[in-house]
Design a protein around this motif. Structure first.
Motif, PDB file in Angstrom:
ATOM      1  N   ILE A 127       0.826  -1.209   0.000  1.00  0.00           N
ATOM      2  CA  ILE A 127       0.000   0.000   0.000  1.00  0.00           C
ATOM      3  C   ILE A 127       0.861   1.261   0.000  1.00  0.00           C
ATOM      4  O   ILE A 127       0.551   2.241  -0.678  1.00  0.00           O
ATOM      5  N   GLY A 128       1.947   1.253   0.749  1.00  0.00           N
ATOM      6  CA  GLY A 128       2.753   2.451   0.916  1.00  0.00           C
ATOM      7  C   GLY A 128       3.803   2.705  -0.140  1.00  0.00           C
ATOM      8  O   GLY A 128       4.404   3.772  -0.175  1.00  0.00           O
ATOM      9  N   TRP A 129       4.043   1.769  -1.010  1.00  0.00           N
ATOM     10  CA  TRP A 129       5.099   1.942  -2.002  1.00  0.00           C
ATOM     11  C   TRP A 129       4.580   2.725  -3.192  1.00  0.00           C
ATOM     12  O   TRP A 129       3.448   2.565  -3.613  1.00  0.00           O
ATOM     13  N   GLN A 130       5.428   3.565  -3.772  1.00  0.00           N
ATOM     14  CA  GLN A 130       5.004   4.436  -4.861  1.00  0.00           C
ATOM     15  C   GLN A 130       5.108   3.775  -6.238  1.00  0.00           C
ATOM     16  O   GLN A 130       4.407   4.147  -7.159  1.00  0.00           O
ATOM     17  N   ASP A 131       5.978   2.836  -6.404  1.00  0.00           N
ATOM     18  CA  ASP A 131       6.291   2.267  -7.709  1.00  0.00           C
ATOM     19  C   ASP A 131       5.477   1.001  -7.963  1.00  0.00           C
ATOM     20  O   ASP A 131       5.774  -0.049  -7.411  1.00  0.00           O
TER      21      ASP A 131
END
Length: 135
Positions: free
Chosen positions: A95-99
């Motif tokens: 959920i928290g990763w941008q890529d």
């Protein structure tokens, strides 16, 4: 698995447990190998602070992956707790990763399989009746 008093676990449950254990051990070994190899490479390149250079600003990634793989190690003894911690860390990372490219999604799914299997085993064992109880 610790031996339960007056409780025989069916072989199908044990198969799920051992698949989770073997797959989880392989993932933890790969994680430790890649981490140690990169750390040694940073030391050989005379980095002033190898840990900071190794993480290179990806603190969220480093912390969640460490918690996830620590959960897999814990799951070897405590299937429910370890599987839950590992899966929660993987979900947090997802959920928290941008890529979000396809390789990341596939890798997250493959890395979370052992924690899902540990939780399935824990749930099956929890629901399996004790010896002497009605079925």
């Amino acid at each position: 698995m610790t031996a339960k008093k007056n409780k025989e676990v069916p072989i199908e449950f044990m198969t799920v447990l051992w698949i989770a254990r073997i797959y989880g051990a392989l993932l933890v070994t790969l994680f430790l190998y890649s981490t140690v190899t990169e750390f040694i490479e940073e030391i050989q390149n005379h980095s002033p602070n190898p840990v900071v250079t190794l993480i290179s600003g990806q603190y969220f990634l480093a912390i969640t992956l460490t918690v996830a793989f620590a959960g897999l190690v814990l799951a070897y003894w405590k299937e429910g707790w370890g599987g839950g911690i590992s899966l929660a860390a993987m979900i947090t990372l997802f959920i928290g990763w941008q890529d979000f490219h396809p390789g990341f999604i596939v890798a997250m799914f493959l890395a979370s399989i052992p924690s899902i299997l540990y939780l399935i085993y824990w749930w099956l064992e929890f629901r399996y009746p004790e010896e002497g109880e009605g079925q």
